[in-house]
Structures are given as structure tokens and as C-alpha cells.
Design a protein around this motif. Structure first.
Motif, short mmCIF file in Angstrom:
data_model
loop_
_atom_site.label_atom_id
_atom_site.label_comp_id
_atom_site.label_asym_id
_atom_site.label_seq_id
_atom_site.Cartn_x
_atom_site.Cartn_y
_atom_site.Cartn_z
N SER A 74 0.92 -1.14 0.14
CA SER A 74 -0.14 0.03 -0.02
C SER A 74 0.82 1.49 -0.02
O SER A 74 1.94 1.16 -0.34
CB SER A 74 -0.72 0.01 1.40
OG SER A 74 -2.05 0.66 1.01
N ASP A 75 0.28 2.45 0.41
CA ASP A 75 1.01 3.75 0.58
C ASP A 75 2.38 3.81 1.43
O ASP A 75 3.50 4.12 0.98
CB ASP A 75 0.11 4.64 1.05
CG ASP A 75 1.00 5.92 0.83
OD1 ASP A 75 1.42 6.46 -0.14
OD2 ASP A 75 1.38 6.51 2.15
N THR A 76 2.25 2.84 2.58
CA THR A 76 3.37 2.46 3.52
C THR A 76 4.55 2.10 2.78
O THR A 76 5.60 2.63 2.91
CB THR A 76 2.93 1.92 4.59
OG1 THR A 76 1.64 2.45 5.17
CG2 THR A 76 3.97 1.89 5.61
N PHE A 100 0.80 10.86 10.07
CA PHE A 100 1.51 10.13 8.93
C PHE A 100 2.88 10.56 8.70
O PHE A 100 3.90 10.10 8.64
CB PHE A 100 0.71 9.85 7.75
CG PHE A 100 -0.57 8.85 8.09
CD1 PHE A 100 -0.08 7.43 8.22
CD2 PHE A 100 -1.76 9.43 8.37
CE1 PHE A 100 -1.32 6.47 8.11
CE2 PHE A 100 -2.69 8.34 8.46
CZ PHE A 100 -2.52 6.87 8.61
N TRP A 104 6.97 8.95 9.00
CA TRP A 104 8.14 9.07 8.03
C TRP A 104 9.29 9.65 8.89
O TRP A 104 10.31 9.22 8.66
CB TRP A 104 7.89 9.86 6.92
CG TRP A 104 6.38 9.37 6.31
CD1 TRP A 104 5.71 10.28 5.52
CD2 TRP A 104 5.79 8.11 6.14
NE1 TRP A 104 4.59 9.43 5.14
CE2 TRP A 104 4.79 7.98 5.42
CE3 TRP A 104 6.26 7.02 6.56
CZ2 TRP A 104 3.88 6.84 4.81
CZ3 TRP A 104 5.59 5.50 6.12
CH2 TRP A 104 4.36 5.79 5.47
N THR A 141 4.24 14.91 3.56
CA THR A 141 2.64 14.59 3.20
C THR A 141 1.86 15.38 2.60
O THR A 141 1.60 16.64 3.23
CB THR A 141 2.26 13.76 4.53
OG1 THR A 141 3.17 12.94 5.04
CG2 THR A 141 0.87 13.38 4.23
N THR A 145 -3.77 13.58 6.48
CA THR A 145 -5.03 12.78 6.74
C THR A 145 -5.44 13.01 8.02
O THR A 145 -6.82 13.02 8.19
CB THR A 145 -4.78 11.34 6.15
OG1 THR A 145 -4.11 11.09 5.01
CG2 THR A 145 -6.37 10.78 5.97
N ASP A 168 4.24 12.05 0.12
CA ASP A 168 3.25 11.01 0.41
C ASP A 168 1.88 11.71 0.07
O ASP A 168 1.36 12.66 0.89
CB ASP A 168 3.20 10.68 2.13
CG ASP A 168 1.99 9.88 2.25
OD1 ASP A 168 0.98 9.62 1.39
OD2 ASP A 168 2.08 9.44 3.38
N THR A 170 -1.01 10.46 -0.48
CA THR A 170 -2.32 9.14 -0.66
C THR A 170 -3.57 9.66 -0.46
O THR A 170 -4.50 9.16 -1.04
CB THR A 170 -1.81 8.10 0.31
OG1 THR A 170 -2.73 6.75 -0.14
CG2 THR A 170 -2.26 8.23 1.81
N SER A 189 -2.07 5.07 -2.07
CA SER A 189 -2.54 3.97 -2.28
C SER A 189 -3.98 3.82 -3.00
O SER A 189 -4.70 4.64 -2.81
CB SER A 189 -2.67 3.08 -0.86
OG SER A 189 -3.46 4.11 -0.12
N GLN A 191 -6.79 2.57 -1.80
CA GLN A 191 -8.00 2.46 -1.02
C GLN A 191 -8.34 4.05 -0.64
O GLN A 191 -9.34 4.03 0.14
CB GLN A 191 -7.39 1.61 0.66
CG GLN A 191 -6.18 1.97 0.91
CD GLN A 191 -6.44 2.99 2.15
OE1 GLN A 191 -7.46 3.39 2.54
NE2 GLN A 191 -5.10 3.08 2.85
N LYS A 192 -7.75 4.82 -1.03
CA LYS A 192 -8.14 6.12 -0.63
C LYS A 192 -9.11 6.80 -1.60
O LYS A 192 -10.31 6.55 -1.48
CB LYS A 192 -6.89 7.24 -0.55
CG LYS A 192 -6.10 6.81 0.89
CD LYS A 192 -6.95 7.61 1.93
CE LYS A 192 -6.32 7.67 3.15
NZ LYS A 192 -6.03 6.40 3.88
C1 LIG Z 1 -0.96 10.16 4.66
C2 LIG Z 1 -1.23 8.72 4.74
N1 LIG Z 1 0.09 8.25 4.59
C3 LIG Z 1 -0.01 6.76 4.58
C4 LIG Z 1 -1.09 6.28 5.16
C5 LIG Z 1 -0.91 4.60 5.17
O1 LIG Z 1 -1.44 4.06 3.95
P1 LIG Z 1 -1.67 2.63 3.88
O2 LIG Z 1 -2.27 1.88 5.06
O3 LIG Z 1 -2.45 2.58 2.64
O4 LIG Z 1 -0.21 2.04 3.71
C6 LIG Z 1 -2.34 6.85 5.06
C7 LIG Z 1 -3.50 6.00 5.58
O5 LIG Z 1 -4.48 6.71 5.99
C8 LIG Z 1 -2.24 8.05 4.99
O6 LIG Z 1 -3.51 8.93 5.23
#
Ligand SMILES: Cc1ncc(COP(=O)(O)O)c(C=O)c1O
Length: 384
Positions: A74-76, A100, A104, A141, A145, A168, A170, A189, A191-192
Motif C-alpha cells: 500500500s502507500d506505506t 503520518f 516518516w 505528506t 489525513t 506522500d 495518498t 494507495s 484504498q483512498k
Molecule cells: C497520509 C497517509 N500516509 C500513509 C497512510 C498509510 O496508508 P496505507 O495504509 O495505505 O499504507 C495513510 C492512511 O491513511 C495516510 O493517510
């Protein structure tokens, strides 16, 4: 006090900030064409993976000379691949204004132990990009989020920087304009914002990021799932859909469906307009009610996806319990699911406004928020 329940309910009460609501036209049977039980290295699988890459480029307007890869975790996974593969060549500057971004910082400072400056801002604020030296590698980021604070634009990032920008994005991609010329590594990712399935991350590399990968070898070992080069050269296959390890073809099919839906609402501009309209409905609600406010201090930084709200009424005695109580009432009524603030964020609510959410559902939900607030206030005064 408005304790009367509103007459109408949102058709879809899903306002989670990830996984986010599926596109409004989603149906499970639309995934029937998934290449299930087939090798992802067979032509059918490779074509679908390539279509996911090509569709991403088309809708996000990513330049032809940028690479787009589908990566694990995923994004991570996408962010950590970039941090582990590219940092250490020059000084890093970590910028964080919520959870988030802070994660990092931990990766870079505590795990990689890289020489890094760290600049942070409190929830609701953003760091001053004007004071950043972009000759360092800068990690941030785009949309926080968990605080609902976003970078309004990339103007402060110089075009002729010597360092890389690692972003980032996402909860920004497909809802905000991303200035590709200012971004060397961008991740998100599925899923967002498009309401895809979790599993895979997208890693988008500028030519300068590729140059870093081909000219620098980190001092630390890289696990197989982080390795983007082979014998000092970019592993180009990854960016044609030859994934490092096995992807979920069901998740791929779902992402392809989400991209189709994105086209049907006008592509990126349509998606941005939908998110803006959703967020504006909440901003207007905050303006009209003195007990609720955006967590973002500056209107220019207010997110149009993860809208974070604080409850400001002075009669509230226990902010965290109160916000939880409001969220629970809305969930119990089936009118708003998953809208509690993130666990590390200040007490409050977070309402997802990305394009898969219908504005009519936001506007149907808001009177319920008013109802839940007053019901909770009544309950608090009875308990006291
Ligand atoms: C800004 C940000 N970075 C990273 C993540 C982690 O994403 P993932 O769980 O898809 O790896 C999220 C998840 O909400 C996020 O909002």
C-alpha cells in the motif's frame, strides 16, 4: 435544542478516511472480469497491470517521462521503498504536521538514522515551506489525513532544486492538483480517494528520482520488496506492470473499475470538483454553527478530502468523550460511519469528502450531526 431527528438519511453513510467509500456505481459483479486464478505474468495479467499504470497516468496527468509502478504494502510500502532506496545521498529535511508525516520522521531518524533536519507543526497548522532548503532531500505528506491540513500548492518548491522531494500524496491524489514538476517521488494507495481496495501502493518517480536510484547505493541492506534497481540500473519492468511480487488481481480489477468511474465523472477535474463541493458543504455548516470549527487554522490549508473538525462549545466538559459520543450516535443511527478523529489527533470528528462521496449524502448527514451534538449535550447535562 434540536433533539428532533431529521427526516432524511444519507443514502450511503460511509465517510471513512480509508478505506474510503467505493465509487457510487460500484457493484461486486463488475469485478467478474478479474484475471483470477491466472498468473499475473501471463499476458492477461500483465495487460491489466499495465492498464492500471496507464489509467493512472492519464487521469492524474503524469508526464510521460515519469515512471509509475505498482508496489507492495500500500502507500506505506511505496513511501518506505523510496526512503530506504534514495535517502542518505544528501542531507534530509523531514516536514510533518500530523501523524503520518510523523511516522516518516520516525523511519528516517530512528530507523535509518540519517542526518536529517526535522520541522514539525502542531495539528491544525502547517510547516513554512518558504524556510525549507530544497537542496536537501525533503520528505512531506501533501494532505495530512489526520489533521485535515494540506499544502495549498507547490509554489515554494523551486524547479531547480538539487535535492529530491518525496511526497506522500495518498489522500491527495485524485482530489487535488499535484504539480508534477515539483515532485520527484509521489506515492498513494488505491484504498483512498478512488475507493479502491487496500493492498498495493503506487510509486511515481521523476527522471531525477531515477537518476538518484541509478547513481546511489545505500549503505544498508534492502529487502527484495524494496529493490528498484538491478545491477545499478532501474528495474524498468516494475514500471510496466511486472510487479516485484504477486499482486491481487481482484484489487487490480477493482482499481480499473474505479479509474473507469473517474473518467465518467470528468477525470481529475471532475474528481476535484466533487471533493470541493463535499468539503464546502461542511465548511458552510461550520460557518453556520458556532459549536463546530475546522481543525485547520488557515482556510487556505483546509483539506477537501479528510475534513477534520473540532467541537468548540464551552459547555463540553470532556472533549474526547463528547466527540466519541457524537460519532457513536451517528454510527448507531446508521447515518455516518467511521467519523471519529484519528487516534493520535486532537479530539473531534473527521469526515471524508473525496470524490466517491456524494454531496447529497454529506448534506443529508449534516442535520444529523446537529442532532447528535445536541443530544450529546443533553446527555452530558443530565449526567452532571
Ligand atoms: C497520509 C497517509 N500516509 C500513509 C497512510 C498509510 O496508508 P496505507 O495504509 O495505505 O499504507 C495513510 C492512511 O491513511 C495516510 O493517510
Amino acid at each position: 435544542m434540536a433533539t428532533q431527528q431529521p427526516a432524511t438519511r444519507p443514502a450511503n453513510p460511509r465517510f471513512s478516511s480509508g478505506p474510503c467509500a467505493k465509487p457510487p456505481t460500484f457493484e461486486l459483479n463488475k469485478l467478474a472480469d478479474a484475471a483470477l486464478g491466472r498468473s499475473h505474468r501471463a499476458a492477461i495479467g500483465k495487460d491489466k497491470l499495465k492498464a492500471a499504470i496507464d489509467g493512472t497516468r492519464e487521469i492524474l496527468g503524469i508526464p510521460e517521462d515519469y515512471r509509475i509502478g505498482i508496489v507492495p504494502a500500500s502507500d506505506t510500502g511505496a513511501v518506505e521503498m523510496a526512503l530506504w532506496s534514495m535517502l542518505g545521498a544528501r542531507k534530509a529535511h523531514m516536514l510533518a504536521w500530523e501523524s503520518f508525516g510523523a511516522g516518516w520522521v520516525t523511519d528516517v531518524v530512528k530507523q535509518l538514522k540519517i542526518d536529517a533536519d526535522v520541522t514539525t507543526a502542531e495539528y491544525g497548522q502547517i510547516v513554512d515551506f518558504g524556510s525549507v532548503d530544497f537542496d536537501d532531500d525533503v520528505v512531506f505528506t501533501w494532505n495530512g489525513t489526520t489533521s485535515g491540513v494540506r499544502l495549498p500548492n507547490g509554489d515554494a518548491i523551486p524547479a531547480d532544486r538539487a535535492g529530491l522531494t518525496i511526497c506522500d500524496a495518498t489522500s491527495a491524489a485524485f482530489a487535488m492538483d499535484l504539480p508534477w514538476d515539483k515532485l520527484d517521488v509521489t506515492t498513494f494507495s488505491w484504498q483512498k480517494v478512488l475507493g479502491g481496495e487496500a493492498a498495493h501502493g503506487m510509486l511515481i518517480l521523476s527522471p531525477r528520482a531515477v537518476e538518484r536510484l541509478e547513481s546511489y547505493t545505500p549503505a544498508w541492506p534492502l529487502p527484495k520488496i524494496f529493490r528498484l534497481t538491478k545491477a545499478g540500473k532501474l528495474n524498468e519492468g516494475i514500471f510496466r506492470g511486472e510487479t516485484i511480487n504477486t499482486p491481487s488481481m481482484l484489487a487490480v480489477e477493482d482499481y480499473l473499475q474505479a479509474l473507469d468511474w473517474a473518467r465518467s465523472v470528468g477525470g481529475l477535474n471532475g474528481l476535484i470538483a466533487r471533493a470541493d463541493a463535499n468539503a464546502q458543504a461542511i465548511f458552510d455548516f461550520c460557518d453556520a454553527n458556532d459549536w463546530i470549527a475546522n481543525l485547520a487554522d488557515d482556510d487556505a490549508t483546509r483539506s477537501n478530502t479528510s475534513v477534520c473538525l473540532k467541537l468548540t462549545d464551552l459547555r463540553i466538559t470532556d472533549g474526547a468523550a463528547f466527540a466519541k459520543g457524537v460519532a457513536k450516535r451517528l454510527a448507531d443511527e446508521g447515518v455516518a460511519l467511521d467519523i471519529g478523529a484519528y487516534r493520535d489527533a486532537p479530539a473531534g470528528l473527521r469526515i471524508w469528502c473525496g470524490g466517491t462521496v456524494e454531496t447529497s449524502d454529506i448534506t443529508a448527514m449534516l442535520p444529523w450531526l446537529d442532532w447528535a451534538f445536541h443530544a450529546e449535550l443533553n446527555a452530558q447535562s443530565i449526567a452532571a
